[in-house]
Design a protein around this motif. Structure first.
Motif, PDB file in Angstrom:
ATOM      1  N   LEU A  17      51.423  39.979   6.589  1.00 33.05           N
ATOM      2  CA  LEU A  17      51.618  40.154   8.033  1.00 33.05           C
ATOM      3  C   LEU A  17      50.896  39.079   8.835  1.00 33.05           C
ATOM      4  CD1 LEU A  17      51.546  43.986   8.764  1.00 33.05           C
ATOM      5  CD2 LEU A  17      53.456  42.391   8.854  1.00 33.05           C
TER       6      LEU A  17
ATOM      7  N   HIS B 148      50.089  36.105   7.856  1.00 39.01           N
ATOM      8  CA  HIS B 148      50.792  34.824   7.692  1.00 39.01           C
ATOM      9  C   HIS B 148      52.021  34.763   8.594  1.00 39.01           C
ATOM     10  CE1 HIS B 148      52.821  31.417   5.981  1.00 39.01           C
ATOM     11  NE2 HIS B 148      53.872  32.180   5.755  1.00 39.01           N
ATOM     12  N   LEU B 149      52.794  35.860   8.586  1.00 41.62           N
ATOM     13  CA  LEU B 149      53.990  35.881   9.427  1.00 41.62           C
ATOM     14  C   LEU B 149      53.611  35.796  10.900  1.00 41.62           C
ATOM     15  CD1 LEU B 149      56.067  38.645   7.609  1.00 41.62           C
ATOM     16  CD2 LEU B 149      56.473  36.191   7.567  1.00 41.62           C
ATOM     17  N   TYR B 150      52.532  36.499  11.267  1.00 41.98           N
ATOM     18  CA  TYR B 150      52.098  36.470  12.667  1.00 41.98           C
ATOM     19  C   TYR B 150      51.749  35.046  13.097  1.00 41.98           C
ATOM     20  CZ  TYR B 150      49.420  37.163  16.898  1.00 41.98           C
ATOM     21  OH  TYR B 150      48.961  37.070  18.183  1.00 41.98           O
ATOM     22  N   LYS B 151      50.995  34.348  12.215  1.00 40.51           N
ATOM     23  CA  LYS B 151      50.609  32.970  12.558  1.00 40.51           C
ATOM     24  C   LYS B 151      51.842  32.100  12.751  1.00 40.51           C
ATOM     25  CE  LYS B 151      47.535  32.453   9.278  1.00 40.51           C
ATOM     26  NZ  LYS B 151      46.681  31.742   8.297  1.00 40.51           N
TER      27      LYS B 151
ATOM     28  N   SER C 183      54.693  33.066  13.498  1.00 46.17           N
ATOM     29  CA  SER C 183      55.585  33.577  14.524  1.00 46.17           C
ATOM     30  C   SER C 183      55.215  33.035  15.900  1.00 46.17           C
ATOM     31  CB  SER C 183      55.588  35.105  14.542  1.00 46.17           C
ATOM     32  OG  SER C 183      54.441  35.603  15.177  1.00 46.17           O
TER      33      SER C 183
ATOM     34  N   ASP D 138      55.561  22.571  15.682  1.00 38.87           N
ATOM     35  CA  ASP D 138      54.835  22.277  14.443  1.00 38.87           C
ATOM     36  C   ASP D 138      54.998  23.390  13.420  1.00 38.87           C
ATOM     37  OD1 ASP D 138      54.046  19.844  15.340  1.00 38.87           O
ATOM     38  OD2 ASP D 138      52.074  20.494  16.023  1.00 38.87           O
ATOM     39  N   GLU D 139      56.224  23.736  13.104  1.00 41.11           N
ATOM     40  CA  GLU D 139      56.459  24.835  12.154  1.00 41.11           C
ATOM     41  C   GLU D 139      57.947  24.862  11.837  1.00 41.11           C
ATOM     42  OE1 GLU D 139      55.149  27.369   9.720  1.00 41.11           O
ATOM     43  OE2 GLU D 139      53.743  27.431  11.409  1.00 41.11           O
ATOM     44  N   SER D 140      58.291  25.287  10.627  1.00 44.50           N
ATOM     45  CA  SER D 140      59.690  25.534  10.342  1.00 44.50           C
ATOM     46  C   SER D 140      60.189  26.634  11.253  1.00 44.50           C
ATOM     47  CB  SER D 140      59.877  25.957   8.885  1.00 44.50           C
ATOM     48  OG  SER D 140      59.642  24.871   8.040  1.00 44.50           O
TER      49      SER D 140
ATOM     50  N   TYR E  93      62.239  29.931  11.778  1.00 47.83           N
ATOM     51  CA  TYR E  93      62.873  31.035  11.065  1.00 47.83           C
ATOM     52  C   TYR E  93      62.764  32.284  11.920  1.00 47.83           C
ATOM     53  CZ  TYR E  93      58.409  33.061   9.520  1.00 47.83           C
ATOM     54  OH  TYR E  93      57.181  33.659   9.478  1.00 47.83           O
ATOM     55  N   PHE E  94      63.269  33.398  11.388  1.00 45.30           N
ATOM     56  CA  PHE E  94      63.452  34.567  12.251  1.00 45.30           C
ATOM     57  C   PHE E  94      62.205  34.992  13.023  1.00 45.30           C
ATOM     58  CE2 PHE E  94      62.641  36.223   7.974  1.00 45.30           C
ATOM     59  CZ  PHE E  94      61.622  37.131   8.202  1.00 45.30           C
ATOM     60  N   ALA E  95      61.024  34.843  12.399  1.00 44.90           N
ATOM     61  CA  ALA E  95      59.828  35.358  13.058  1.00 44.90           C
ATOM     62  C   ALA E  95      59.422  34.525  14.266  1.00 44.90           C
ATOM     63  CB  ALA E  95      58.672  35.465  12.071  1.00 44.90           C
TER      64      ALA E  95
ATOM     65  N   ALA F  10      61.837  32.449  15.972  1.00 46.00           N
ATOM     66  CA  ALA F  10      63.026  31.983  16.696  1.00 46.00           C
ATOM     67  C   ALA F  10      62.983  32.439  18.154  1.00 46.00           C
ATOM     68  CB  ALA F  10      64.291  32.500  16.007  1.00 46.00           C
ATOM     69  N   ARG F  11      62.649  33.710  18.373  1.00 45.38           N
ATOM     70  CA  ARG F  11      62.668  34.225  19.736  1.00 45.38           C
ATOM     71  C   ARG F  11      61.516  33.640  20.562  1.00 45.38           C
ATOM     72  NH1 ARG F  11      63.584  39.034  18.300  1.00 45.38           N
ATOM     73  NH2 ARG F  11      65.837  38.854  18.306  1.00 45.38           N
ATOM     74  N   PHE F  12      60.408  33.338  19.895  1.00 41.32           N
ATOM     75  CA  PHE F  12      59.279  32.700  20.579  1.00 41.32           C
ATOM     76  C   PHE F  12      59.721  31.359  21.167  1.00 41.32           C
ATOM     77  CE2 PHE F  12      55.457  29.959  20.386  1.00 41.32           C
ATOM     78  CZ  PHE F  12      54.594  30.704  21.177  1.00 41.32           C
TER      79      PHE F  12
END
Lengths: 578, 578
Positions: B428, B430-433, B435, B471-473, B475-477, B479-481
């Motif tokens: 979580l 990692h995904l948060y970072k 995201s 500065d990041e790929s 992806y879904f997490a 995209a909305r940001f």
């Protein structure tokens, strides 16, 4: 103080600039939306398994609360198809066990959902919704649309059927097919066909016969109301309800009642997960509609404030006899197209619906349930999008897998299992992809300072130097993969004296990856090989400097890969061995 | 055929080059390891809650199977501290419910773990272990070490105590403190102190009095055996077992028996999750030891083949009266240091232990359990590493949070909950970072073609052009940001006509992000703003070309950010507005 007020209560901003012209636009939009919402609200209550008036109640107070706290100027809040289906699925499982009435449990579900949304808004946790990937949402909405349409077939055919997933529904429908009521079925099929035509064919036909574009558009949007009126008159005139056609029947003439959800810790425990999923799904649906509409007028949407607006709306639904609500796509688009300028349009709609609830409910007494079911079927089938399967297949196999799994699991196991599994799977697939990053061995393109993949380009390399470019941030899921890669590359090649990691694409190195780099450094040292880094990004370097790694590094950190290659080659006086 | 054989049965490779010299080295290592393993095996059986002979059995067949299928030349497989603790925790919960004997359930646990490891090896699923981040492993091992040490205090003090987490253990210990047996406590404390000294102080002391380094090292490693012999003799000579000192007692003199785990689907269901966790933790511990030792001799480790080796070892443990095993740190290091050249050293150790099981068990009849507990305490306290808290705090707050949560939850809820929550939390975080990626607005550094963050550098910008570097790929997490970011930046600034996304750090764009880019493109179009991309990587471009996005894109894709800036500025004849 004022800033805080403006931040959390957007009405304070737009309310100060409210003019007579704005009022006229808002009022016009409200009238159109109200007419559209009356049958829709009744239909979604039916879908959620609740008495028809609950649909009206759920459209009144929530709209006003959203108008006060929401940031979208055109979003129309109320019951929507997918959330109503999720409500039915959540309550169907619960009320068989707990000794609470179905409608009371619906109040609790709306209340819990409201509190969850408010908490997410206050603690700025809106990012949680980001974990619903687009493939999962698309798959979920498509599967939900199919389930909803199937669940309405019982009303179209006038038979009994139960279930919240495709398997149960189809089994139940086929085994009760002998109960079919032919008058109901005729009305249902005709209404469905008629509504499809109103949706697709009415506007072009009206335009062809010379009706202006705006009038044709409004007529097409109001078309469902004509079908409602027509079938109601039919049932009334020919007394069809005595021939087995199920009708809405008597709906209390009343303003929304003041209600309190039943407080039971057991019920809360059982409804918490469904309420969470309903909140997230509702928020995602609402925010994407809001952003699409806002972009058309260059307006801003604040996602965290949207959570507060939707949370307040759901708390209001819970306290006034409703059920979970969110910003709906079709009603919001109608509201926007009809010219709504501010959230006040929503408030006027609420007044219109309140008048309907008090005065007009006798008019829907003879409205056949089959017509409401037809309204739902036509609305939800526009959500079904099997094209996503093709699009995702073409674009990326892992996105395709997520869509397929979500559709399949939602259809077979139901909405909660489907969406949960979809989210879990897309997270796992993402982690899996980044756990095996692309690692290219690079060499110098002659006559330049550029380094490229030795497999794709004609490059020069030094047998004593291995240069590797990792195309991914380094973190726990791929740290060990890098260890394996380097160990395998170097252990088999006794010429190697230097390993250079080109860090162009590395946006982050977490502690696991740092410790892996330390292990790599130490193991290479055991093999008498030096480890170097090149082109490390600023923020990554800042973090490395906080650790012991740079002190232990057997090699150096170079600004460019070219410098690194030059320096390592210069370590030798003899020419490189072949 | 031969290649397949060599791939899955590494013994076929090293077995062909086996010489007399290698035999001598292997034999020497085997003798030393055997002496060390006898008390250790008994102790870990005690820790797992099993009769002492199970520890010997678990060290015999598994070693031989690993020797055939494993790739590490020095890894010594058998019972280890953490896995024994996890075994006790898993069986403690189970056997109270299911009507199966404790030892039989242990066989089942080893068998399940073996099958899981074999399946992971055959299907090349070793990457699953990567989701255990280093902070989670460090936190888990530290907390497990503390729990193990605490769990052994009952043997040191001669009292009763139960529990598989710190809270239960401490409550149980303090309430039974009045039962203390002072003779046992004296032996226990003295043995613990003595073992600590052997570990830390013996080698320097011997070196000071002139003993050679190798001899001093071997003496220090064999030290625990002297403590075992001494306390056994004491108990025997003074008949202390009649004064309440608990002893190992009679151990059957036998080769490992042939056993079959009890086949019960209920038991399998209950043990599946613990077996999975034991497999993963065991694999992680084993592979890191194996890689560290292999690097010292420039050898290769194949992680998927290691899974097969460990899986075979656990199946063997299950069929010969053992319990779950893995490659142990201390025994492997001793084996390596003592000069083991090939896995045959392990096979000779197995023979040594088999001789011990048949002939030497009467010698441990009077061995006090307090001494075994002291062996365990001294061994596991070296695993406790609170330094990880400081190191992770300094390096990264999210890694620190993962360590702290894992330690806290393992201590309070037990090993399974602790490690599961740690894995969940680190995923979580990692995904948060990722995201909320770093998005920099960039401008041109005058006189160059370089673009840098406008907040950090003195750069020139055009008010009509917004250049953003993500500065990041995508992806879904996140995209909305990105949607929110761009909408907020552009909606508030009426000058903007162009948005350029500099894609240098984007290694991937998944379907969710693609659809977000499409939405961004469309919304910008509504605002009369064009979207451009620059510096898109090859693989990302390949995927974009499979979609409709490039056809719909209102702007262009530029090779460099400089070209993009030049081209968008050239669109205007008039000078930029201020």
């Amino acid at each position: 103080m004022t800033d805080t007020l403006l931040r959390y209560v957007p009405i304070a901003t737009w309310g100060r600039n409210y003019t007579r012209a704005t009022f006229a636009s808002d009022m016009m939009a409200a009238v159109i939306v109200t007419i559209m919402l009356i049958p829709q609200s009744l239909a979604y209550a039916l879908l959620a398994g609740l008495p028809p008036e609950a649909g009206l109640y759920a459209s009144i107070a929530p709209i006003i609360l959203y108008a006060i706290f929401g940031t979208s100027r055109a979003l129309a809040v109320g019951p929507v198809a997918v959330v109503s289906l999720m409500t039915a699925a959540a309550l169907g499982d619960i009320t068989q066990q707990a000794g609470v009435g179905y409608a009371a449990a619906a109040l609790m579900l709306a209340g819990l959902s409201g509190v969850i949304l408010l908490a997410m808004g206050l603690f700025r946790l809106g990012f949680i919704a980001n974990f619903l990937s687009h493939p999962v949402i698309a798959g979920f909405i498509t599967a939900s649309g199919l389930i909803i349409a199937t669940s309405q077939l019982k009303h179209i055919l006038g038979i009994e059927a139960q279930g919240h997933n495709m398997l149960d529904l189809l089994t139940s429908l086929t085994s009760n097919l002998h109960q079919i009521n032919w008058i109901t079925a005729t009305i249902g099929v005709a209404a469905t066909a008629c509504l499809f035509w109103v949706r697709k064919g009415l506007k072009p036909t009206l335009r062809r016969v010379g009706v202006g574009p705006t009038a044709a558009d409004i007529a097409a949007k109001a078309g469902p109301v004509f079908v409602v009126v027509l079938t109601t008159l039919l049932v009334w005139r020919f007394d069809l309800s005595t021939h087995g056609v199920k009708i809405v029947g008597s709906v209390p003439q009343s303003l929304p009642p003041l209600t309190l959800p039943p407080v039971s810790s057991e019920l809360v425990a059982q409804l918490l997960l469904p309420a969470f999923l309903i909140s997230i799904i509702g928020f995602v649906e609402s925010i994407s509609v809001a952003q699409t509409l806002a972009a058309k007028k260059r307006q801003r949407i604040d996602p965290d404030q949207e959570l507060i607006g939707l949370g307040a709306a759901n708390v209001a639904a819970s306290l006034t006899g409703g059920f979970p609500v969110t910003g709906g796509f079709s009603r919001s688009v109608v509201n926007f197209d009809a010219g709504a300028q501010t959230p006040a349009a929503g408030a006027y709609t609420a007044v219109g619906l309140a008048i309907a609830a008090v005065g007009l409910t006798p008019l829907v007494f003879f409205l056949p349930k089959a017509t409401l079911a037809a309204t739902i079927i036509v609305a939800v089938l526009s959500l079904v999008d099997f094209g996503i399967l093709k699009r995702s297949w073409q674009y990326s196999k892992s996105d395709f897998a997520a869509v397929l799994a979500t559709i399949f699991l939602t259809l077979t196991l139901g909405v909660e299992a489907g969406v949960s599994a979809g989210v879990g799977l897309s997270i796992l697939l993402h982690l899996y992809k980044s756990s095996r990053p692309h690692i290219a061995e690079v060499g110098l393109i002659k006559g330049t300072e550029h380094f490229r993949n030795i497999l794709r380009h004609s490059v020069t390399t030094d047998p004593r130097v291995v240069s590797l470019r990792v195309d991914e941030s380094l973190y726990f899921a791929n740290a060990r993969f890098l260890e394996d890669c380097i160990q395998n590359r170097v252990a088999g090649d006794p010429h190697v004296r230097h390993v250079i990691l080109q860090c162009t694409a590395i946006n982050e190195i977490d502690l696991s990856a740092l410790e892996s780099l330390e292990a790599i450094n130490e193991r290479l040292h055991e093999m008498n090989v030096k480890l170097h880094l090149s082109e490390v990004k600023g923020p990554v370097m800042d973090k490395l400097e906080k650790s012991h790694f740079l002190a232990e590094l057997t090699g150096q950190v170079f600004l460019t890969q070219y410098e690194a290659a030059q320096a390592t080659a210069a370590n030798y006086s003899e020419p490189p061995k072949q």
